[in-house]
Design an enzyme around this catalytic site. Structure first.
Site, mmCIF file in Angstrom:
data_model
loop_
_atom_site.group_PDB
_atom_site.id
_atom_site.type_symbol
_atom_site.label_atom_id
_atom_site.label_comp_id
_atom_site.label_asym_id
_atom_site.label_seq_id
_atom_site.Cartn_x
_atom_site.Cartn_y
_atom_site.Cartn_z
ATOM 1 N N HIS A 372 0.600 -1.149 -0.192
ATOM 2 C CA HIS A 372 0.226 0.419 0.130
ATOM 3 C C HIS A 372 1.057 1.383 0.086
ATOM 4 C CE1 HIS A 372 -3.696 -1.650 1.283
ATOM 5 N NE2 HIS A 372 -3.122 -3.067 1.065
ATOM 6 N N LYS A 563 -9.074 13.254 4.472
ATOM 7 C CA LYS A 563 -7.843 11.883 4.188
ATOM 8 C C LYS A 563 -7.584 12.715 5.437
ATOM 9 C CE LYS A 563 -7.139 13.677 0.336
ATOM 10 N NZ LYS A 563 -7.252 12.337 -0.723
ATOM 11 N N ARG A 564 -6.184 11.356 5.886
ATOM 12 C CA ARG A 564 -5.791 11.934 6.903
ATOM 13 C C ARG A 564 -4.816 13.067 6.677
ATOM 14 N NH1 ARG A 564 -4.878 7.428 11.308
ATOM 15 N NH2 ARG A 564 -2.711 9.609 11.965
ATOM 16 N N LYS A 569 -0.024 14.486 0.651
ATOM 17 C CA LYS A 569 -1.614 14.665 0.757
ATOM 18 C C LYS A 569 -1.470 16.416 0.326
ATOM 19 C CE LYS A 569 -3.141 10.560 2.904
ATOM 20 N NZ LYS A 569 -3.860 9.986 1.583
ATOM 21 N N THR A 671 -8.879 6.420 -1.195
ATOM 22 C CA THR A 671 -9.917 5.641 -1.822
ATOM 23 C C THR A 671 -10.998 6.454 -1.180
ATOM 24 O OG1 THR A 671 -9.850 5.091 0.676
ATOM 25 C CG2 THR A 671 -9.970 3.759 -1.271
ATOM 26 N N LYS A 675 -14.856 7.076 -3.218
ATOM 27 C CA LYS A 675 -16.327 7.581 -2.698
ATOM 28 C C LYS A 675 -17.211 8.996 -3.802
ATOM 29 C CE LYS A 675 -14.653 4.870 1.030
ATOM 30 N NZ LYS A 675 -13.604 5.108 2.117
HETATM 31 C C1 26Q Z 1 3.322 0.599 10.534
HETATM 32 C C2 26Q Z 1 4.020 0.615 11.688
HETATM 33 C C3 26Q Z 1 3.973 1.481 13.047
HETATM 34 C C4 26Q Z 1 2.806 1.802 13.506
HETATM 35 C C5 26Q Z 1 1.540 1.742 12.193
HETATM 36 C C6 26Q Z 1 1.703 1.515 10.984
HETATM 37 C C7 26Q Z 1 0.879 1.619 9.346
HETATM 38 C C8 26Q Z 1 -0.413 1.832 10.086
HETATM 39 C C9 26Q Z 1 -1.398 1.934 8.912
HETATM 40 C C10 26Q Z 1 1.235 2.206 8.550
HETATM 41 C C11 26Q Z 1 0.426 2.995 7.353
HETATM 42 C C12 26Q Z 1 -1.194 2.119 8.348
HETATM 43 C C13 26Q Z 1 -1.634 2.772 6.632
HETATM 44 C C14 26Q Z 1 -1.452 3.006 5.931
HETATM 45 C C15 26Q Z 1 -2.635 3.379 4.344
HETATM 46 O O1 26Q Z 1 -3.726 3.687 4.496
HETATM 47 N N1 26Q Z 1 -2.482 3.677 3.182
HETATM 48 C C16 26Q Z 1 -3.286 3.638 2.064
HETATM 49 O O2 26Q Z 1 -3.884 2.483 1.972
HETATM 50 C C17 26Q Z 1 -4.862 3.241 1.171
HETATM 51 C C18 26Q Z 1 -5.961 1.379 0.826
HETATM 52 O O3 26Q Z 1 -5.226 0.568 -0.081
HETATM 53 C C19 26Q Z 1 -4.521 3.953 0.184
HETATM 54 O O4 26Q Z 1 -5.998 4.094 -0.482
HETATM 55 C C20 26Q Z 1 -3.787 4.868 0.524
HETATM 56 O O5 26Q Z 1 -2.866 5.300 -1.000
HETATM 57 C C21 26Q Z 1 -2.676 4.259 1.396
HETATM 58 O O6 26Q Z 1 -1.953 5.758 1.783
#
Ligand code: 26Q
Length: 829
Positions: A372, A563-564, A569, A671, A675
């Site tokens: 991702h 979004k975050r 972004k 995503t 939406k």
């Molecule tokens: C990793 C290690 C330690 C702590 C937290 C994390 C962590 C947690 C969540 C790293 C990343 C995430 C989330 C990532 C994320 O949401 N990525 C998004 O995924 C979507 C679904 O595929 C994509 O549409 C987005 O582009 C992408 O940014």
């Protein structure tokens, strides 16, 4: 079936707990109020009624749940296991009502009890068990898996505290603990009988067993118990009801303190406390210091429980271990569950005595990996000392996998030491680290990105060496979102108009929306389309007023970015544009400016200072612009606090314009963009992630494109990005940056935004200033299009019409066909 007793005629009413009519629902709501909440109607609080209703709906799901499991076992069905550290499932009640087809009968039943369904829906606490896109994607996929009647289990962690709640104080984000379980969770079924032990810490010992085989024994410092907590997942108007199984950690009472000398005793007690806290809290992403021991322990904990559960189910089916890849597939949602590669090997080798080569074959054929992110700073790695001390046996196994793998690379590419170093599971530059993306790739039979551009870049950059070695393993599956939640539940007005115009087949076959294009120029239809959008904007306006006190005019163009919050972004690019418009108004108060309402929403990781500063900036701009008499209400800026699934329901449907403005090459897919599109918003966006495909589907004329391409971004960076060069030639940009730096949006304090302005002017890896001019130009085109309501409405209709590709049903079909080789199984009641 006429061999079954007709319960209705026997008891003169619909059967308790499963009847779908108004009378049965009404009776059972009151029953549950009394029997489960121990309250009687006269004194019941709204929350009591919510619980009684939720249990009544859950009861209806249980017959389906039981029939589903029974059928899967009877048919020897292959099951898709979705391994994810996050499932951002959102509120369950409304979605389950829609899926069961009992929304209107429930409304009527509540009516008869003097209650309002919408008021009860608003009470539900959402499980915030995810950060953003990745967690929500997992939830959309669960919805589609059930709707498409695919045997599936979601496996994850039951965090006691999910993503923090966001409050805004003095313009700054403040994090508040999410206590979603405080009042109980009616959807959850705890299964104390489904529990597994997970070892942590300690050391390994090797021995030769009686048969003369080399054996390794892992002597852990402590052991944690994982207990299954199930949430049933209904499908839309099918009987399938799959399971989301989340693991809750519990301390094992009988750990043996005798094993430890005095020095280790305190360590052991500490570890015991840790084991109880394992599933306490979700980690926010984008934390600079996310390399926490507890996070690795969480990942290993849920992966180990999930794999042990799969092996238990396999045995229950009476299947030999070699059949695992035929009966189960496990999809790893990013690298967070990638320890599964080593853990499955351990379970097979150490606990089932499977020889290495057979174990490796089973492991690889069972697992698949979805990537991702391409951002180097987001690729997961773990320092060896930490890994060694927490998961000693798994590190042994990783070394062994690596040594065999590197032999293979050497055979394929003799003498290419640089390649070996890049592909190794261990990064040897500086302090040594385990590379989880490499582990996930080596241990999988399929690897995929989440949008066409992302998959291509993945093969060209981060996983290039692997794609060269095994091109046949690489796939693309463009993300999708569920139209049940994000169209039907969030936008009932539009759903009704679509039903009336096209029939309701679009609900499970979103491609059918294409037929809408015949109505794009139909004036009467356009008026109704605009009417729906107008209602949705009024709803959002009311929520905005409620949450922030800001009054917005629902006839303005609603320009939304939710979004975050992250530099890539580029919410600050949007902010720069707002400042530019504001300055134009100050220069020329009579300027004919398209009235716009800018809405932002999103959380910043608690430790990500720049993201928090961006929130402060947006709120600073809002404070000044919203009340400046020169603006005369033509610009409104809103930071909607605590963006989550629940408020997303009414935010997407109210958008006229969707902001998808990330630096090209940085957003894997996005995503939210999908939406918005489904709900008839036009997109202003870069050629990034799924925007590329959104534009392909919508047509160039119905998409506002700007900015450098991913290739151009790399070229500019390669040549040495000089932000100043973009300011020199651009007076408006210069003035906007000046104004932010001058304290105008920070009550005169010139220091607050200095780090942000300095960053944009001197460092900024996301090239905000390079894309500014074209962004402003394209926003001008947006305003021009808005001036012609017929043209705008036509484009809006076409966006919805061509959004069919972005249904998660399409994505799940692709996973089933390309990667999982799983077919639907019909469930009869
Ligand atoms: C990793 C290690 C330690 C702590 C937290 C994390 C962590 C947690 C969540 C790293 C990343 C995430 C989330 C990532 C994320 O949401 N990525 C998004 O995924 C979507 C679904 O595929 C994509 O549409 C987005 O582009 C992408 O940014």
């Amino acid at each position: 079936m006429n061999d079954k007793p007709d319960l209705n005629s026997m008891i003169g009413a619909e059967p308790a707990r499963s009847g779908l009519g108004v009378e049965a629902l009404k009776r059972d709501i009151v029953d549950n109020l009394i029997c489960l909440q121990a309250r009687y109607p006269e004194i019941a609080t709204p929350h009591d009624w919510y619980m009684a209703l939720a249990y009544t709906v859950r009861d209806r799901m249980m017959t389906r749940r039981v029939a589903t499991t029974h059928t899967y076992v009877a048919r020897d069905a292959k099951v898709a296991c979705y391994l994810s550290a996050e499932f951002l499932i959102g509120p369950q009640l409304g979605n389950n009502l829609i899926n069961l087809g009992i929304e209107s009968s429930t409304r009527a039943a509540l009516d008869a009890l003097g209650l309002d369904l919408d008021a009860l829906l608003a009470i539900e606490e959402e499980p915030g068990l995810g950060n953003g896109g990745l967690g929500r994607l997992a939830a959309c996929y669960l919805d589609s898996l059930s709707t498409l009647e695919i045997p599936a289990i979601g496996y994850g962690i039951r965090y006691e505290f999910g993503i923090f709640d966001q409050e805004i104080r003095e313009g700054w984000q403040v994090e508040v603990t999410d206590k979603w379980l405080q009042k109980g969770n009616p959807w959850e079924i705890q299964r104390p009988d489904v529990a597994f032990y997970v070892k942590l810490g300690g050391h390994t010992e090797s021995e030769t067993d009686v048969q003369g085989r080399y054996r390794v024994r892992w002597v852990p410092a402590y052991t944690v118990k994982g207990v299954a907590c199930d949430t049933p997942i209904t499908g839309y108007r099918v009987n399938t009801c799959n399971t989301l199984r989340l693991w809750k950690s519990e301390a094992v009472e009988s750990f043996d303190l005798q094993d430890f000398n005095a020095g280790d005793y305190y360590e052991a007690v500490h570890e015991k406390v840790q084991s109880e806290t394992l599933s306490k809290v979700l980690y926010p992403n984008d934390e600079p210091e996310a390399g926490k021991r507890l996070r690795l322990a969480q990942q290993y904990f849920f992966v180990s429980c999930s794999l042990q559960d799969m092996l238990r189910l396999l045995a229950l089916k009476g299947e030999p271990i070699a059949r695992l890849p035929d009966m189960f597939t496990a999809q790893m949602n990013d690298t967070h569950p990638s320890i599964a590669v080593a853990e499955l090997m351990r379970l097979l080798i150490d606990e089932r005595q499977v020889p290495w080569d057979a174990a490796w074959d089973i492991t690889r054929r069972t697992l698949a990996y979805t990537n991702h992110t391409l951002l180097p700073e987001a690729l997961e790695t773990w320092g060896l000392p930490l890994f060694q001390s927490l998961l000693p046996r798994l590190l042994d196994i990783i070394y062994e996998i690596n040594s065999r793998f590197l032999d293979e690379v050497r055979r394929r590419f003799p003498g290419d030491d640089a390649r070996l170093a890049r592909m190794s599971l261990i990064d040897e530059h500086g302090a040594r680290r385990v590379r989880m993306a490499n582990l996930a790739t080596i241990g999988s039979h399929a690897v995929n990105g989440v949008a066409a551009l992302h998959s291509k870049l993945l093969e060209e950059t981060v996983l290039r060496d692997f794609a060269q070695m095994w091109p046949e393993r690489f796939h693309n599956v463009t993300n999708g979102v569920t139209p049940r939640r994000f169209l039907m539940l969030g936008n009932p007005g539009l759903a009704a108009l679509l039903d009336e115009t096209l029939g309701d087949a679009w609900r499970t076959d979103l491609g059918k929306l294409r037929a809408l294009d015949q109505y794009a120029d139909d004036v009467a239809f356009q008026d109704r389309w605009r009417g729906v959008k107008q209602d949705n904007k009024q709803t959002l306006a009311a929520q905005i007023r409620n949450a922030t006190g800001i009054i917005v005019d629902s006839s303005a163009l609603f320009d939304i970015q939710v979004k975050r919050i992250h530099e890539y972004k580029r919410q600050h690019l949007n902010a720069l544009y707002i400042v530019t418009l504001y300055q134009r108004l100050r220069r020329d108060p009579e300027l004919a400016l398209t009235p716009r309402c800018f809405v932002f929403g999103g959380k910043a990781a608690p430790g990500y200072a720049m993201a928090k500063l961006i929130i402060r900036l947006i709120n600073g701009i809002a404070e000044v612009v919203n009340d400046d008499p020169v603006v005369k209400g033509r610009l409104k800026v809103v930071f909607f606090p605590d963006f989550n699934v629940k408020n997303a329901h009414f935010i997407y449907p109210a958008a006229d314009l969707s902001e998808q403005i990330s630096t090209a090459g940085k957003e894997a897919s996005g995503t939210g963009n999908m939406k918005f599109m489904m709900n008839g918003a036009l997109t202003i966006g870069t050629l990034d992630g799924a925007n590329v495909e959104i534009r392909e589907e919508a047509g160039d004329d119905n998409f506002f494109l700007f900015g450098l391409s991913a290739d151009e971004v790399e070229r500019v960076k390669g040549d040495g990005y000089r932000p100043a060069s973009f300011v020199d030639g651009n007076q408006e940009l210069h003035e906007a940056l000046e104004m932010i730096g001058s304290g105008h949006f920070s009550r005169g304090d010139r220091d607050v935004f200095r780090p942000l302005v300095e960053n944009l002017l001197h460092a900024d890896p996301f090239l905000v200033l390079a894309d500014y001019a074209e962004y402003v130009a394209r926003q001008h085109d947006v305003s021009a299009a808005w001036q012609d309501p017929r043209r705008w409405t036509r484009m809006s209709i076409l966006n919805t019409a061509y959004s069919g590709k972005f249904s998660s049903d399409r994505a799940i079909r692709e996973y089933c066909e390309q990667i999982w080789k799983i077919a639907p199984v019909k469930i009869a009641l």
